[in-house]
Scaffold this motif. Structure first.
Motif, PDB file in Angstrom:
ATOM      1  N   ASP A 110      -5.267   2.446   0.808  1.00  0.00           N
ATOM      2  CA  ASP A 110      -5.343   3.481  -0.220  1.00  0.00           C
ATOM      3  C   ASP A 110      -3.969   3.968  -0.663  1.00  0.00           C
ATOM      4  O   ASP A 110      -3.852   4.683  -1.667  1.00  0.00           O
ATOM      5  CB  ASP A 110      -6.174   4.666   0.287  1.00  0.00           C
ATOM      6  CG  ASP A 110      -5.573   5.285   1.532  1.00  0.00           C
ATOM      7  OD1 ASP A 110      -5.107   4.521   2.411  1.00  0.00           O
ATOM      8  OD2 ASP A 110      -5.564   6.528   1.651  1.00  0.00           O
ATOM      9  N   LEU A 111      -2.923   3.594   0.059  1.00  0.00           N
ATOM     10  CA  LEU A 111      -1.563   3.981  -0.313  1.00  0.00           C
ATOM     11  C   LEU A 111      -1.029   3.002  -1.348  1.00  0.00           C
ATOM     12  O   LEU A 111      -1.224   1.785  -1.234  1.00  0.00           O
ATOM     13  CB  LEU A 111      -0.666   4.015   0.915  1.00  0.00           C
ATOM     14  CG  LEU A 111      -1.098   5.007   2.015  1.00  0.00           C
ATOM     15  CD1 LEU A 111      -0.213   4.855   3.242  1.00  0.00           C
ATOM     16  CD2 LEU A 111      -1.058   6.433   1.501  1.00  0.00           C
ATOM     17  N   GLU A 112      -0.317   3.490  -2.341  1.00  0.00           N
ATOM     18  CA  GLU A 112       0.110   2.657  -3.469  1.00  0.00           C
ATOM     19  C   GLU A 112       1.090   1.551  -3.061  1.00  0.00           C
ATOM     20  O   GLU A 112       1.191   0.540  -3.737  1.00  0.00           O
ATOM     21  CB  GLU A 112       0.713   3.534  -4.566  1.00  0.00           C
ATOM     22  CG  GLU A 112       1.946   4.326  -4.142  1.00  0.00           C
ATOM     23  CD  GLU A 112       3.225   3.536  -4.365  1.00  0.00           C
ATOM     24  OE1 GLU A 112       3.159   2.526  -5.092  1.00  0.00           O
ATOM     25  OE2 GLU A 112       4.268   3.940  -3.801  1.00  0.00           O
ATOM     26  N   TRP A 113       1.757   1.722  -1.979  1.00  0.00           N
ATOM     27  CA  TRP A 113       2.743   0.725  -1.561  1.00  0.00           C
ATOM     28  C   TRP A 113       2.167  -0.295  -0.590  1.00  0.00           C
ATOM     29  O   TRP A 113       2.897  -1.176  -0.088  1.00  0.00           O
ATOM     30  CB  TRP A 113       3.947   1.393  -0.908  1.00  0.00           C
ATOM     31  CG  TRP A 113       3.626   2.455   0.124  1.00  0.00           C
ATOM     32  CD1 TRP A 113       3.683   3.808  -0.040  1.00  0.00           C
ATOM     33  CD2 TRP A 113       3.207   2.238   1.482  1.00  0.00           C
ATOM     34  NE1 TRP A 113       3.332   4.455   1.125  1.00  0.00           N
ATOM     35  CE2 TRP A 113       3.034   3.503   2.081  1.00  0.00           C
ATOM     36  CE3 TRP A 113       2.967   1.112   2.255  1.00  0.00           C
ATOM     37  CZ2 TRP A 113       2.627   3.691   3.398  1.00  0.00           C
ATOM     38  CZ3 TRP A 113       2.547   1.277   3.569  1.00  0.00           C
ATOM     39  CH2 TRP A 113       2.386   2.541   4.124  1.00  0.00           C
ATOM     40  N   SER A 114       0.878  -0.220  -0.268  1.00  0.00           N
ATOM     41  CA  SER A 114       0.306  -1.049   0.795  1.00  0.00           C
ATOM     42  C   SER A 114       0.505  -2.546   0.531  1.00  0.00           C
ATOM     43  O   SER A 114       0.775  -3.317   1.462  1.00  0.00           O
ATOM     44  CB  SER A 114      -1.177  -0.741   0.959  1.00  0.00           C
ATOM     45  OG  SER A 114      -1.754  -1.545   1.978  1.00  0.00           O
ATOM     46  N   ASP A 115       0.361  -2.964  -0.724  1.00  0.00           N
ATOM     47  CA  ASP A 115       0.499  -4.388  -1.046  1.00  0.00           C
ATOM     48  C   ASP A 115       1.953  -4.832  -1.157  1.00  0.00           C
ATOM     49  O   ASP A 115       2.214  -6.030  -1.326  1.00  0.00           O
ATOM     50  CB  ASP A 115      -0.218  -4.691  -2.363  1.00  0.00           C
ATOM     51  CG  ASP A 115      -1.727  -4.549  -2.242  1.00  0.00           C
ATOM     52  OD1 ASP A 115      -2.235  -4.665  -1.102  1.00  0.00           O
ATOM     53  OD2 ASP A 115      -2.392  -4.311  -3.271  1.00  0.00           O
ATOM     54  N   ARG A 116       2.869  -3.916  -1.069  1.00  0.00           N
ATOM     55  CA  ARG A 116       4.292  -4.268  -1.182  1.00  0.00           C
ATOM     56  C   ARG A 116       4.968  -4.447   0.170  1.00  0.00           C
ATOM     57  O   ARG A 116       6.146  -4.820   0.235  1.00  0.00           O
ATOM     58  CB  ARG A 116       5.035  -3.193  -1.978  1.00  0.00           C
ATOM     59  CG  ARG A 116       4.530  -3.023  -3.406  1.00  0.00           C
ATOM     60  CD  ARG A 116       5.058  -1.739  -4.023  1.00  0.00           C
ATOM     61  NE  ARG A 116       6.510  -1.638  -3.936  1.00  0.00           N
ATOM     62  CZ  ARG A 116       7.194  -0.500  -4.126  1.00  0.00           C
ATOM     63  NH1 ARG A 116       6.550   0.620  -4.404  1.00  0.00           N
ATOM     64  NH2 ARG A 116       8.500  -0.502  -4.028  1.00  0.00           N
ATOM     65  N   VAL A 117       4.250  -4.157   1.247  1.00  0.00           N
ATOM     66  CA  VAL A 117       4.833  -4.286   2.586  1.00  0.00           C
ATOM     67  C   VAL A 117       4.082  -5.359   3.350  1.00  0.00           C
ATOM     68  O   VAL A 117       2.998  -5.800   2.966  1.00  0.00           O
ATOM     69  CB  VAL A 117       4.781  -2.936   3.350  1.00  0.00           C
ATOM     70  CG1 VAL A 117       5.452  -1.848   2.546  1.00  0.00           C
ATOM     71  CG2 VAL A 117       3.338  -2.552   3.678  1.00  0.00           C
ATOM     72  N   ILE A 118       4.682  -5.792   4.457  1.00  0.00           N
ATOM     73  CA  ILE A 118       4.110  -6.835   5.306  1.00  0.00           C
ATOM     74  C   ILE A 118       3.377  -6.184   6.471  1.00  0.00           C
ATOM     75  O   ILE A 118       3.941  -5.328   7.165  1.00  0.00           O
ATOM     76  CB  ILE A 118       5.207  -7.779   5.810  1.00  0.00           C
ATOM     77  CG1 ILE A 118       5.922  -8.421   4.630  1.00  0.00           C
ATOM     78  CG2 ILE A 118       4.635  -8.843   6.726  1.00  0.00           C
ATOM     79  CD1 ILE A 118       7.160  -9.176   5.006  1.00  0.00           C
TER      80      ILE A 118
END
Length: 467
Positions: A242-250
């Protein structure tokens, strides 16, 4: 049976045709000196195991003779004058010597012959030696490098293969990728994927109960162009989507493992070789007053290979005095503590925890320091107990200078229960934490004993080698 004809290569006969093609690309090669040209070719064919060099005369002999022509003419002319004058002087002892010296003109003629001849001889000797040196220098620069033992060439090739990653010897050298990174690549239209400018890595072990603190940390580090890697020790990965950066981190998940377990298995030095600094932090830290890029600028200026941000003593739970923030300094590398019998810390202290020491909650490693630390991490390491006192070995020099605490950029340590605290049963949680820490203490003692034994054996081997 016909014998194999030797290969002619730029004025030399090479008995081995396995020299790399670019080995001879140095322009025209001059002929070796004449005394080497007269060397007989050995009859023993075992000599062919080495790279034999025999000069061929061809056109180079004519060129070498032409170069020696001025020297030969000068020496001949000088010697003729000298001999003529020497013969005149030798006739002094003859019966006609009196009449010879009685004639003043003959005496002047003799001396007039000696002086020019001597001068011409010295001049010819000077010019000839200069020509000879330059001629031989040109020749040796052109051919001496070819006189190489074939076995030495083989050793060089073997060394080159040994320096390559194991298993890649059969691959073309230009195709071997010996390192990697943690950049994510798109599945389609790779042309749109712009190269990342991230040059630093932030890795943290996380549990869903510390989601608020982790969110603040990740947001700040991403805004400073960091690559972010989350180690999920509770298996809860979907709860972060649900956090906007979730897909940008490993995201890496393994139940009930510490950040050191993850780091040993997923942060190999060849994987993180693209990053200048590796931040390997705990999850219970506050970063409201911390600025990652400013921190990196400070440790670069100070030359710190291993470091950590200072702890705010008014909001943090400080376990070691050296980690507390100093308000008057940008960086500090030691602490001062009264104590007798060697238990205090002073200006003469050279060992941790007085100097050259950081705590393991928020370490920052340079690329070269991390390569050393990674090898020092044992596979059974849990809470890194005892590792902090040995980090100085990886400081790339003097630990009292290359290990330090940054006061200008500080954090807050909330000391929340993390690993093993996911169960609602408090008794179970306390039992797990106590058991893991007891095991960590036992392993620390065993590791310290092993370290001392290996260190002692290394010193003994060094002494034996010196003898």
């Amino acid at each position: 049976m016909e014998t194999e004809k030797p290969t002619v290569c730029r004025g030399f006969i090479l008995e081995n045709d396995k020299i790399p093609h670019d080995f001879g690309e140095r322009g025209d090669v001059a002929s070796p000196p004449l005394f080497l040209q007269r060397l007989p070719k050995p009859k023993d064919r075992s000599f062919s195991s080495k790279l034999s060099v025999y000069p061929t005369l061809h056109g180079n002999k004519r060129a070498g003779a032409f170069r020696l022509l001025p020297l030969s003419l000068s020496l001949s002319l000088s010697l003729s004058f000298f001999c003529a004058c020497w013969g005149t002087s030798m006739d002094i002892d003859s019966p006609n010597a009196a009449s010879l010296f009685a004639d003043q003109k003959c005496r002047k003629s003799c001396f007039s012959n000696i002086l020019p001849a001597a001068s011409l001889f010295c001049l010819a000797l000077f010019i000839g030696s200069a020509l000879l040196v330059s001629d031989h220098r040109e020749k040796f620069s052109g051919w001496d490098w070819r006189r190489i033992d074939k076995s030495q060439s083989t050793k060089t090739s073997t060394c080159a293969n040994q320096c390559r990653p194991r298993g890649s010897e059969v691959l073309p050298e230009g195709i071997v990728a010996s390192s990697s990174d943690l950049e994510m690549r798109p599945l389609w239209d790779s042309a749109k994927g712009s190269p990342s400018s991230s040059s630093n890595l932030f890795a943290v072990a996380v549990g869903i109960k510390q989601k608020d603190l982790v969110n603040k940390m990740v947001t700040k580090f991403l805004s400073n162009d960091f690559v972010v890697m989350l180690f999920h020790y509770d298996g809860a990965v979907d709860e972060w989507k649900d956090l906007e950066w979730s897909d940008r981190v490993i995201h890496v998940s393994a139940s009930n493992q510490t950040k050191w377990w993850f780091a040993k298995r997923f942060l190999h030095p060849d994987i993180v070789a693209e990053y200048n600094y590796i931040f390997l932090w705990d999850e219970d830290l506050g970063v409201e007053d911390f600025h990652p890029n400013k921190y990196i600028s400070i440790i670069k200026t100070e030359g710190l290979e291993i470091s950590q941000p200072a702890l705010d003593p008014t909001k943090s739970e400080v376990h070691h005095q050296i980690t507390a923030r100093g308000r008057r300094t940008v960086v500090h590398r030691r602490t001062y503590k009264p104590g007798g019998h060697g238990k205090g810390c002073g200006s003469n202290s050279t060992a941790p925890p007085c100097t050259g020491w950081i705590e393991m909650m928020a370490p920052v490693f340079s690329r070269v320091a991390w390569r050393c630390v990674w090898y020092m991490i044992q596979n059974d390491l849990i809470h890194a107990w005892g590792l902090d006192t040995q980090l100085g070995y990886c400081a790339q020099g003097d630990r009292t200078k290359n290990v330090g605490i940054v006061d200008a950029e500080y954090i807050v340590h909330y000391n929340r229960p993390t690993l093993g605290g996911g169960n609602e049963n408090k008794v179970w949680t306390i039992t797990v934490i106590f058991s893991s820490r007891t095991h960590s203490h036992i392993m620390m003692l065993l590791r310290r004993k092993k370290w001392n034994q290996r260190h002692r054996q290394g010193l003994i081997n060094m002494i034996l080698e010196l003898k």
